[in-house]
Design a protein around this motif. Sequence first.
Motif, PDB file in Angstrom:
ATOM      1  N   LEU A  22       0.808  -1.217   0.000  1.00  0.00           N
ATOM      2  CA  LEU A  22       0.000   0.000   0.000  1.00  0.00           C
ATOM      3  C   LEU A  22       0.841   1.268   0.000  1.00  0.00           C
ATOM      4  N   ALA A  23       2.041   1.217   0.587  1.00  0.00           N
ATOM      5  CA  ALA A  23       2.897   2.408   0.663  1.00  0.00           C
ATOM      6  C   ALA A  23       4.325   1.987   0.977  1.00  0.00           C
ATOM      7  N   VAL A  24       5.283   2.849   0.622  1.00  0.00           N
ATOM      8  CA  VAL A  24       6.685   2.650   0.993  1.00  0.00           C
ATOM      9  C   VAL A  24       7.229   3.941   1.581  1.00  0.00           C
ATOM     10  N   HIS A  25       8.106   3.807   2.580  1.00  0.00           N
ATOM     11  CA  HIS A  25       8.715   4.970   3.234  1.00  0.00           C
ATOM     12  C   HIS A  25      10.198   4.704   3.407  1.00  0.00           C
ATOM     13  N   PRO A  26      11.082   5.536   2.954  1.00  0.00           N
ATOM     14  CA  PRO A  26      10.826   6.729   2.160  1.00  0.00           C
ATOM     15  C   PRO A  26      10.448   6.336   0.734  1.00  0.00           C
ATOM     16  N   PRO A  27       9.910   7.283  -0.049  1.00  0.00           N
ATOM     17  CA  PRO A  27       9.518   6.979  -1.426  1.00  0.00           C
ATOM     18  C   PRO A  27      10.676   7.043  -2.422  1.00  0.00           C
ATOM     19  N   ARG A  28      11.864   7.395  -1.931  1.00  0.00           N
ATOM     20  CA  ARG A  28      13.039   7.478  -2.824  1.00  0.00           C
ATOM     21  C   ARG A  28      14.298   7.205  -2.029  1.00  0.00           C
ATOM     22  N   GLY A  29      15.369   6.803  -2.774  1.00  0.00           N
ATOM     23  CA  GLY A  29      16.639   6.519  -2.137  1.00  0.00           C
ATOM     24  C   GLY A  29      17.767   6.553  -3.148  1.00  0.00           C
ATOM     25  N   SER A  30      18.996   6.485  -2.675  1.00  0.00           N
ATOM     26  CA  SER A  30      20.173   6.585  -3.519  1.00  0.00           C
ATOM     27  C   SER A  30      20.332   5.352  -4.412  1.00  0.00           C
ATOM     28  N   SER A  31      20.757   5.582  -5.647  1.00  0.00           N
ATOM     29  CA  SER A  31      21.039   4.468  -6.558  1.00  0.00           C
ATOM     30  C   SER A  31      22.284   3.688  -6.112  1.00  0.00           C
ATOM     31  N   LEU A  32      23.024   4.211  -5.135  1.00  0.00           N
ATOM     32  CA  LEU A  32      24.163   3.472  -4.583  1.00  0.00           C
ATOM     33  C   LEU A  32      23.707   2.315  -3.689  1.00  0.00           C
ATOM     34  N   GLY A  33      22.430   2.302  -3.329  1.00  0.00           N
ATOM     35  CA  GLY A  33      21.899   1.243  -2.473  1.00  0.00           C
ATOM     36  C   GLY A  33      22.037   1.594  -1.009  1.00  0.00           C
ATOM     37  N   GLY A  34      21.613   0.680  -0.151  1.00  0.00           N
ATOM     38  CA  GLY A  34      21.734   0.883   1.284  1.00  0.00           C
ATOM     39  C   GLY A  34      20.585   1.627   1.933  1.00  0.00           C
ATOM     40  N   THR A  35      19.536   1.965   1.181  1.00  0.00           N
ATOM     41  CA  THR A  35      18.383   2.652   1.761  1.00  0.00           C
ATOM     42  C   THR A  35      17.459   1.626   2.413  1.00  0.00           C
ATOM     43  N   THR A  36      17.131   1.820   3.681  1.00  0.00           N
ATOM     44  CA  THR A  36      16.157   0.962   4.354  1.00  0.00           C
ATOM     45  C   THR A  36      14.766   1.457   3.978  1.00  0.00           C
ATOM     46  N   VAL A  37      13.984   0.554   3.400  1.00  0.00           N
ATOM     47  CA  VAL A  37      12.632   0.882   2.938  1.00  0.00           C
ATOM     48  C   VAL A  37      11.631   0.121   3.795  1.00  0.00           C
ATOM     49  N   ILE A  38      10.699   0.860   4.396  1.00  0.00           N
ATOM     50  CA  ILE A  38       9.602   0.255   5.139  1.00  0.00           C
ATOM     51  C   ILE A  38       8.436   0.105   4.166  1.00  0.00           C
ATOM     52  N   VAL A  39       8.002  -1.130   3.972  1.00  0.00           N
ATOM     53  CA  VAL A  39       6.897  -1.428   3.066  1.00  0.00           C
ATOM     54  C   VAL A  39       5.664  -1.691   3.916  1.00  0.00           C
ATOM     55  N   GLU A  40       4.610  -0.895   3.676  1.00  0.00           N
ATOM     56  CA  GLU A  40       3.359  -1.079   4.405  1.00  0.00           C
ATOM     57  C   GLU A  40       2.342  -1.736   3.492  1.00  0.00           C
ATOM     58  N   GLY A  41       1.571  -2.643   4.060  1.00  0.00           N
ATOM     59  CA  GLY A  41       0.580  -3.339   3.256  1.00  0.00           C
ATOM     60  C   GLY A  41      -0.265  -4.258   4.097  1.00  0.00           C
ATOM     61  N   ARG A  42      -0.645  -5.396   3.480  1.00  0.00           N
ATOM     62  CA  ARG A  42      -1.480  -6.386   4.157  1.00  0.00           C
ATOM     63  C   ARG A  42      -1.001  -7.788   3.801  1.00  0.00           C
ATOM     64  N   VAL A  56       6.896  -4.843   6.323  1.00  0.00           N
ATOM     65  CA  VAL A  56       8.189  -5.506   6.159  1.00  0.00           C
ATOM     66  C   VAL A  56       9.236  -4.433   5.887  1.00  0.00           C
ATOM     67  N   ARG A  57      10.508  -4.797   6.068  1.00  0.00           N
ATOM     68  CA  ARG A  57      11.619  -3.859   5.881  1.00  0.00           C
ATOM     69  C   ARG A  57      12.584  -4.473   4.866  1.00  0.00           C
ATOM     70  N   CYS A  58      13.037  -3.656   3.906  1.00  0.00           N
ATOM     71  CA  CYS A  58      13.984  -4.100   2.880  1.00  0.00           C
ATOM     72  C   CYS A  58      15.105  -3.073   2.775  1.00  0.00           C
ATOM     73  N   VAL A  59      16.285  -3.529   2.355  1.00  0.00           N
ATOM     74  CA  VAL A  59      17.421  -2.633   2.112  1.00  0.00           C
ATOM     75  C   VAL A  59      17.768  -2.737   0.633  1.00  0.00           C
ATOM     76  N   THR A  60      17.787  -1.591  -0.042  1.00  0.00           N
ATOM     77  CA  THR A  60      17.992  -1.576  -1.497  1.00  0.00           C
ATOM     78  C   THR A  60      19.414  -1.952  -1.875  1.00  0.00           C
ATOM     79  N   ASN A  61      19.547  -2.514  -3.080  1.00  0.00           N
ATOM     80  CA  ASN A  61      20.838  -2.771  -3.711  1.00  0.00           C
ATOM     81  C   ASN A  61      21.220  -1.601  -4.594  1.00  0.00           C
TER      82      ASN A  61
END
Length: 124
Positions: free
Chosen positions: A27-47, A78-83
Amino acid sequence: SVDLTENGKYFTREQLVFKYFPHPRVLAVHPPRGSSLGGTTVIVEGRNFVDTPNLMCRFRTSSKHHTVPAFFVSNLQVRCVTNQTSPGGTNVDVTLNGLDFSSDKVPFEFHAPIQIKSIFPTAG
């Protein structure tokens, strides 16, 4: 458990376990943007998130995607870290089994690394 048969008379004895999970929704992700270098922790909200060994996030464009492990927080998060990847827009999907992904088209933007060219004042 699930038993299999080819003729309706003789069934397997293996006691195979089949688990059904409702399809995850993003349903949503926070933050909505991050560095292309990776390492951004993304909180994914949903069901319908479930703590499974194959829980993953996928950052997808029309031409490519990359998948990273997801860390279960709750059935709503859930929480993800970008590549590292190329700058540009993507959609975020979640899978519980590594095969079937959500398809809610929630955007996430990878931006080019920020470069500081000067600082003023230099002291103070």
